[in-house]
Every structure is written in structure tokens, then in C-alpha cells.
Design a protein around this motif. Structure first.
Motif, PDB file in Angstrom:
ATOM      1  N   MET A   1       0.804  -1.190   0.171  1.00  0.00           N
ATOM      2  CA  MET A   1       0.130   0.150  -0.051  1.00  0.00           C
ATOM      3  C   MET A   1       0.862   1.189  -0.180  1.00  0.00           C
ATOM      4  O   MET A   1       1.817   1.415   0.692  1.00  0.00           O
ATOM      5  N   ALA A   2       0.453   2.293  -0.910  1.00  0.00           N
ATOM      6  CA  ALA A   2       1.291   3.434  -1.032  1.00  0.00           C
ATOM      7  C   ALA A   2       1.211   4.238   0.486  1.00  0.00           C
ATOM      8  O   ALA A   2       0.215   4.069   1.117  1.00  0.00           O
ATOM      9  N   ALA A   3       2.173   5.004   0.693  1.00  0.00           N
ATOM     10  CA  ALA A   3       2.453   5.659   1.852  1.00  0.00           C
ATOM     11  C   ALA A   3       1.084   6.741   2.164  1.00  0.00           C
ATOM     12  O   ALA A   3       0.664   6.911   3.176  1.00  0.00           O
ATOM     13  N   LYS A   4       0.692   7.257   1.047  1.00  0.00           N
ATOM     14  CA  LYS A   4      -0.404   8.270   1.163  1.00  0.00           C
ATOM     15  C   LYS A   4      -1.752   7.449   1.459  1.00  0.00           C
ATOM     16  O   LYS A   4      -2.420   7.843   2.228  1.00  0.00           O
ATOM     17  N   ASP A   5      -1.894   6.136   1.098  1.00  0.00           N
ATOM     18  CA  ASP A   5      -2.904   5.408   1.312  1.00  0.00           C
ATOM     19  C   ASP A   5      -2.886   4.998   2.785  1.00  0.00           C
ATOM     20  O   ASP A   5      -4.076   5.106   3.525  1.00  0.00           O
ATOM     21  N   GLU A   6      -1.726   4.766   3.095  1.00  0.00           N
ATOM     22  CA  GLU A   6      -1.837   4.246   4.618  1.00  0.00           C
ATOM     23  C   GLU A   6      -2.001   5.365   5.665  1.00  0.00           C
ATOM     24  O   GLU A   6      -2.654   5.323   6.563  1.00  0.00           O
ATOM     25  N   PHE A   7      -1.632   6.543   5.304  1.00  0.00           N
ATOM     26  CA  PHE A   7      -1.701   7.821   6.016  1.00  0.00           C
ATOM     27  C   PHE A   7      -3.348   8.001   5.736  1.00  0.00           C
ATOM     28  O   PHE A   7      -3.927   8.148   7.058  1.00  0.00           O
ATOM     29  N   GLY A   8      -4.193   7.944   4.857  1.00  0.00           N
ATOM     30  CA  GLY A   8      -5.519   8.264   4.833  1.00  0.00           C
ATOM     31  C   GLY A   8      -6.175   7.021   5.603  1.00  0.00           C
ATOM     32  O   GLY A   8      -7.159   7.386   6.302  1.00  0.00           O
ATOM     33  N   ARG A   9      -5.771   6.180   5.508  1.00  0.00           N
ATOM     34  CA  ARG A   9      -6.291   4.710   6.148  1.00  0.00           C
ATOM     35  C   ARG A   9      -6.205   5.197   7.749  1.00  0.00           C
ATOM     36  O   ARG A   9      -7.116   4.945   8.603  1.00  0.00           O
ATOM     37  N   ALA A  10      -5.007   5.337   8.167  1.00  0.00           N
ATOM     38  CA  ALA A  10      -4.964   5.731   9.658  1.00  0.00           C
ATOM     39  C   ALA A  10      -5.647   7.031  10.121  1.00  0.00           C
ATOM     40  O   ALA A  10      -6.287   6.935  11.218  1.00  0.00           O
ATOM     41  N   GLY A  11      -5.992   7.972   9.124  1.00  0.00           N
ATOM     42  CA  GLY A  11      -6.813   8.990   9.521  1.00  0.00           C
ATOM     43  C   GLY A  11      -8.355   8.613   9.661  1.00  0.00           C
ATOM     44  O   GLY A  11      -9.038   9.031  10.695  1.00  0.00           O
ATOM     45  N   GLU A  12      -8.605   7.624   8.821  1.00  0.00           N
ATOM     46  CA  GLU A  12      -9.930   6.960   8.794  1.00  0.00           C
ATOM     47  C   GLU A  12     -10.325   6.642  10.292  1.00  0.00           C
ATOM     48  O   GLU A  12     -11.362   6.275  10.936  1.00  0.00           O
ATOM     49  N   GLU A  13      -9.074   5.576  10.708  1.00  0.00           N
ATOM     50  CA  GLU A  13      -9.315   4.702  11.979  1.00  0.00           C
ATOM     51  C   GLU A  13      -9.435   5.786  13.098  1.00  0.00           C
ATOM     52  O   GLU A  13     -10.018   5.699  13.982  1.00  0.00           O
ATOM     53  N   ARG A  14      -8.493   6.810  13.073  1.00  0.00           N
ATOM     54  CA  ARG A  14      -8.583   7.695  14.298  1.00  0.00           C
ATOM     55  C   ARG A  14      -9.884   8.582  14.252  1.00  0.00           C
ATOM     56  O   ARG A  14     -10.684   8.952  15.230  1.00  0.00           O
ATOM     57  N   ALA A  15     -10.482   8.841  12.961  1.00  0.00           N
ATOM     58  CA  ALA A  15     -11.802   9.537  12.698  1.00  0.00           C
ATOM     59  C   ALA A  15     -12.975   8.528  13.117  1.00  0.00           C
ATOM     60  O   ALA A  15     -13.750   9.117  14.306  1.00  0.00           O
ATOM     61  N   ALA A  16     -12.770   7.290  13.116  1.00  0.00           N
ATOM     62  CA  ALA A  16     -13.805   6.408  13.654  1.00  0.00           C
ATOM     63  C   ALA A  16     -13.672   6.475  15.016  1.00  0.00           C
ATOM     64  O   ALA A  16     -14.787   6.401  15.809  1.00  0.00           O
ATOM     65  N   ALA A  17     -12.557   6.315  15.600  1.00  0.00           N
ATOM     66  CA  ALA A  17     -12.460   6.270  16.986  1.00  0.00           C
ATOM     67  C   ALA A  17     -12.743   7.641  17.598  1.00  0.00           C
ATOM     68  O   ALA A  17     -13.509   7.542  18.672  1.00  0.00           O
ATOM     69  N   HIS A  18     -12.639   8.742  17.069  1.00  0.00           N
ATOM     70  CA  HIS A  18     -13.419   9.935  17.476  1.00  0.00           C
ATOM     71  C   HIS A  18     -14.827  10.012  17.603  1.00  0.00           C
ATOM     72  O   HIS A  18     -15.367  10.414  18.591  1.00  0.00           O
ATOM     73  N   LEU A  19     -15.381   9.493  16.516  1.00  0.00           N
ATOM     74  CA  LEU A  19     -16.833   9.454  16.362  1.00  0.00           C
ATOM     75  C   LEU A  19     -17.472   8.533  17.349  1.00  0.00           C
ATOM     76  O   LEU A  19     -18.475   8.907  18.252  1.00  0.00           O
ATOM     77  N   ARG A  20     -16.821   7.481  17.784  1.00  0.00           N
ATOM     78  CA  ARG A  20     -17.162   6.377  18.926  1.00  0.00           C
ATOM     79  C   ARG A  20     -16.835   7.047  20.022  1.00  0.00           C
ATOM     80  O   ARG A  20     -18.019   7.013  20.956  1.00  0.00           O
TER      81      ARG A  20
END
Length: 120
Positions: A1-20
Motif C-alpha cells: 500500500m502506498a504511504a499516502k493510502d496508509e496515511f489516509g487509512r490511519a486518518g479514517e481509523e482515528r476519525a472512527a475512534a473520535h466518532l465512537r
């Protein structure tokens, strides 16, 4: 996976944790249909929330929220209605709301989070 995609995926994980942590129940992540993809679908206070996540290392290309122009907003509404049509048992009689979670920082795990709750 490209570094950009990994960064975006990590952001989505963090966003989901924030929402929860804000009391949201996450129903779906990275839902795809022919019209595109929804990052996060959640329920909060009886509302069906379609959440777009934008992760940026810096503001060199603008604030994360600036990526949501009128065209993107209209696309998110079409995706919201497509998700609701595909999940009528969950979506029935729930008002829809578009939201954006923006993360800004070099590391998605520690980036500053901003949450726009109602994207009109």
C-alpha cells in the motif's frame, strides 16, 4: 500500500475512534457502490450520519474541509441516498446528515481533529 493510502487509512481509523468517543455507533466503513465510496456511516442522536474523512499532512493544499466543494457535497448526498436505499431497515425514518472529519498533522495518530457536524 502506498504511504499516502496508509496515511489516509490511519486518518479514517482515528476519525472512527473520535466518532465512537462522541457517542456515534459506526454502521459501515468504506461502503462502495457504482457512484463512489462513503468513508463512514454512523448513527448519532437518531440521525443517519454520512461522514467524509479528509486527512492532510499540512495546509499546503488548503484546509481539509476545503476539499468539500459543492460538487463533492452533491456526490456525498447521492451516496447517502444510495446507502439508505441499500439499507432500508436501518435508514427508515432516520433523517440524513452529512459530516466531515478533518485531520491535520504529519502523523494521523496525533493529528489535530476537527469535526464539522452538519455539512449543509
Amino acid at each position: 500500500m502506498a504511504a499516502k493510502d496508509e496515511f489516509g487509512r490511519a486518518g479514517e481509523e482515528r476519525a472512527a475512534a473520535h466518532l465512537r468517543s462522541c457517542g456515534y455507533a459506526i454502521l459501515d466503513r468504506n461502503w462502495r457502490c457504482p457512484q463512489g465510496e462513503i468513508d463512514i456511516v454512523a448513527i448519532n442522536d437518531g440521525m443517519l450520519c454520512i461522514v467524509e474523512v479528509k486527512t492532510r499532512r499540512s495546509e499546503s493544499f488548503g484546509h481539509p474541509f476545503e476539499a468539500i466543494d459543492e460538487r463533492k457535497r452533491q456526490r456525498l448526498w447521492r451516496l447517502a441516498f444510495a446507502w439508505a436505499a441499500a439499507h432500508p431497515d436501518v435508514a427508515r425514518r432516520r433523517p440524513l446528515r452529512l459530516e466531515v472529519v478533518g485531520l491535520l498533522g504529519m502523523d494521523a495518530r496525533t493529528a489535530r481533529i476537527e469535526h464539522l457536524v452538519d455539512l449543509l
